[in-house]
Structures are given as C-alpha cells and as structure tokens.
Write an enzyme that holds these catalytic residues in place. Structure first.
Site, PDB file in Angstrom:
ATOM      1  N   LYS A 238       0.833  -1.210   0.000  1.00  0.00           N
ATOM      2  CA  LYS A 238       0.000   0.000   0.000  1.00  0.00           C
ATOM      3  C   LYS A 238       0.866   1.258   0.000  1.00  0.00           C
ATOM      4  CE  LYS A 238      -2.321  -1.331   3.677  1.00  0.00           C
ATOM      5  NZ  LYS A 238      -1.813  -2.715   3.797  1.00  0.00           N
ATOM      6  N   THR A 239       1.876   1.297   0.849  1.00  0.00           N
ATOM      7  CA  THR A 239       2.772   2.452   0.893  1.00  0.00           C
ATOM      8  C   THR A 239       3.543   2.584  -0.421  1.00  0.00           C
ATOM      9  OG1 THR A 239       3.025   2.190   3.291  1.00  0.00           O
ATOM     10  CG2 THR A 239       4.657   3.546   2.157  1.00  0.00           C
TER      11      THR A 239
ATOM     12  N   ASP B 286      -0.938   6.680   6.548  1.00  0.00           N
ATOM     13  CA  ASP B 286      -1.007   5.249   6.839  1.00  0.00           C
ATOM     14  C   ASP B 286      -1.858   5.012   8.085  1.00  0.00           C
ATOM     15  OD1 ASP B 286      -0.546   2.602   6.417  1.00  0.00           O
ATOM     16  OD2 ASP B 286       1.475   2.575   7.266  1.00  0.00           O
TER      17      ASP B 286
ATOM     18  N   THR C  46      -5.299  -1.287   7.320  1.00  0.00           N
ATOM     19  CA  THR C  46      -5.448  -2.738   7.386  1.00  0.00           C
ATOM     20  C   THR C  46      -6.803  -3.111   7.961  1.00  0.00           C
ATOM     21  OG1 THR C  46      -4.399  -2.725   9.568  1.00  0.00           O
ATOM     22  CG2 THR C  46      -2.967  -3.105   7.673  1.00  0.00           C
TER      23      THR C  46
ATOM     24  N   ARG D 287       6.292  -8.463   1.353  1.00  0.00           N
ATOM     25  CA  ARG D 287       7.219  -8.076   2.421  1.00  0.00           C
ATOM     26  C   ARG D 287       7.776  -9.302   3.119  1.00  0.00           C
ATOM     27  NH1 ARG D 287       4.660  -4.038   6.211  1.00  0.00           N
ATOM     28  NH2 ARG D 287       5.304  -2.520   4.655  1.00  0.00           N
TER      29      ARG D 287
END
Length: 340
Positions: free
Chosen positions: A67-68, A112, A161, A220
C-alpha cells in the site's frame, strides 16, 4: 503479535531503508495486482491529461502487500511531490495544518493506518479533501472566530489494514477505492526473482518457487525470507540459495511449506486438541495461545482462512479437514456439520 515474527506483514523498525532498493518506483515495476494497476494507470493518465490532482484514493488490505509502495508509485507516475505520515503521528489539529499548508499543488498526501485518526483531525480533513481549505479557530471564548485557510489542491491517499473501522463520512470522500489481495505463487516467485537480481543474490528457480509458497501471499514476507536465506547460503552454503538451503532455513525458522509458523500451527492444534476442532470464540482461542485477540484476528486468521485451514462461523472458529491433514491429525467426521 511479537515483533520478532519472521512472517509478520508488519515492517520492522529500521527495515524500510533496506527495502528501498527493491521497492518499485513505477507501475511497470510493480508485480501482481493486475486489475488494480490497470485501473490506476487509466486514472493517473486521465488526471495528467487534465492537469488536475488525482482523485482521493483509499487503499485497504493486510499489511505487507504494497500500500505504501503504491502511494509512492502514484506520485512518481503523476510527476508530483509525495508527503508521507501516519495517523498516530497526527496528534493535534496543528499537526495536520502544518503538513497541508506546506504542500505543493497536486501533491500525493499519504496517511497510513488512517482508521486511527482522532475525530477532531478527521473532521478537519473532511473540509480539506472536499474544498481544499482548512477551518482554523482564532482566539478563545466570545472573541473566538473561524477562518478558512486555502490549501493547494492535492490527492489524499489513505491506507488501512482495518477498513471496517474507517468512519463512513471519511470513507465516502474517497473517489477511488482499492482493495489489495494476497499474491499468488507465480507473482511471489517473480517478486523474489526481481529482488534477488537487485540485491545481487543468486537463487535457483526451484528455490524461489519453494520460498514463494512459504511467504503467506505477502511480498514483504517474501523479501524478508529471501534475506534470511541469503544469510544461511552465505554462512553455511556456497552463496547460492538452493532448495536444500531453503528447506534447511525454513526448518530453522520454524516455517513450513504452507507458510505457517509455529504460532499458526499452535493455534490450529489448540483448536483441535483442546476444543474438538471448534467452534470456539476468538477471545477464548486467543487467551489459550497467549496472544491478543487483535493479533489473532488481524494477522493470523486471515491467511489461515484464505488457505482453507480455518473457518469463522456465527458460533466461533472451526478447524477444517485441511487443518487436520496438515497437522497429521485424524479428522473427526462428527464435527463436519459444524463447518456449515
């Protein structure tokens, strides 16, 4: 959830700089999420042609899916500045005002964990997103008055999230809704191959395939496991990540071929051996394994549900026949009716 979990989708303290070399900068470099990329490419191109800010974007999905990274890609594709912060860092209205009054036109402003915004900051953000103005109160008591401070037109990108915890008024102000999903095996293998090339790591195709299957559908996690396998290959191998290195490394990290770590298996085993496979409430199950209910619901359960090891029912959590098979336990047919 403990910070030392190798399969955590959360970023470690100090991990982001090491991820920068492998972080995609453009949509063409971003692997996976094809439908999302296809739509974003059109929205971005249309905004560039009109010379307008991209509409506000809401990104949701489990941690570690990019997302980032996607927010940064949007700024790069648009050729504009990016400003990044997180909801917990915005403690007072002046924090938000300080950021928004210093941005340039069409900046991508990324927040975020946006579900953690304080109500007073959230209300200020409403007006900024709609009218590109900030309401500011000057003075106190009877002499207090409100003035509106203009801010340059910008693109708000919010990531979370937990989309269910975002208030309806805030959610409704986003024009583009993007839900990111877990990556499939092929996509993760491509990501691992790309990362290995950038980091100058030699990995065989079979080893990349095996590692992808243990990465919980999360880039990740895949990149984190790749770096650990590099360590094992460097010290105990010949510098090449082979299937033998991956098998040995995953065993030492207590990660199995399905991407389940020790606590995942403990949750399933506890559910089966102590509660007959379920149903059992989430709070009871969390206490039984010594984890918080938030960690159970937000990190452990989504992947196990997606892989078919666990089901959420109105009566509680239930282990599926696949969970019994994975743990080498005998499936009790009497409990099968509880799955439906």
């Amino acid at each position: 959830m403990s910070d030392d979990s190798i399969l955590s989708g959360l970023s470690y303290h100090g991990e982001e700089p090491s991820e920068n070399p492998i972080r995609p900068r453009l949509l063409s470099e971003f692997l996976g999420q094809e439908d999302i990329k296809s739509n974003l490419r059109i929205f971005i191109e249309a905004a560039k042609q009109r010379e307008e800010p991209l509409d506000h974007v809401f990104l949701s999905g489990p941690p570690g899916l990019g997302k980032t990274t996607l927010a940064g890609i949007m700024a790069n594709e648009l050729g504009v500045d990016a400003k990044v912060t997180s909801a917990p860092a915005l403690d007072k209205p002046k924090d938000l005002a300080g950021l928004l009054t210093t941005i340039t036109e069409r900046t991508v402003f990324f927040i975020d964990e946006i579900h953690r915004l304080k109500p007073i900051i959230e209300e200020m953000l409403y007006i900024a997103m709609e009218d590109f103005e900030l309401d500011w109160i000057i003075g106190q008591g009877p002499s207090a008055r409100t003035i509106r401070i203009p801010v340059p037109p910008f693109t708000m990108v919010g990531a979370t999230t937990k989309p269910g915890r975002v208030s309806s008024p805030l959610y409704s102000r986003f024009g583009i809704n993007v839900r990111m999903n877990f990556y499939n095996l092929t996509e993760l293998q491509q990501i691992l191959t790309r990362s290995a090339t950038i980091l100058n790591i030699t990995i065989t195709s079979d080893a990349a395939h095996l590692l992808a299957g243990s990465s919980r559908g999360t880039p990740r996690v895949a990149n984190r496991l790749l770096r650990r396998m590099r360590d094992f290959a460097q010290v105990e191998g010949e510098g090449i990540i082979t299937t033998d290195i991956v098998h040995s490394g995953l065993k030492r990290l207590q990660v199995d071929e399905k991407g389940l770590e020790r606590l995942d298996r403990e949750i399933l085993r506890t559910l089966i051996t102590k509660y007959g496979g379920g149903p059992v409430g989430a709070e009871t199950l969390a206490i039984s394994v010594g984890e918080s209910i938030d960690s159970l619901e937000d990190f452990y359960e989504p992947y196990m549900i997606q892989q078919g090891f666990l089901k959420r029912t109105p009566r509680g959590r239930v282990a599926t026949p696949l969970a019994y098979k994975h743990l080498g336990l005998e499936w009790d047919n009497e409990n099968q009716g509880l799955l439906f």
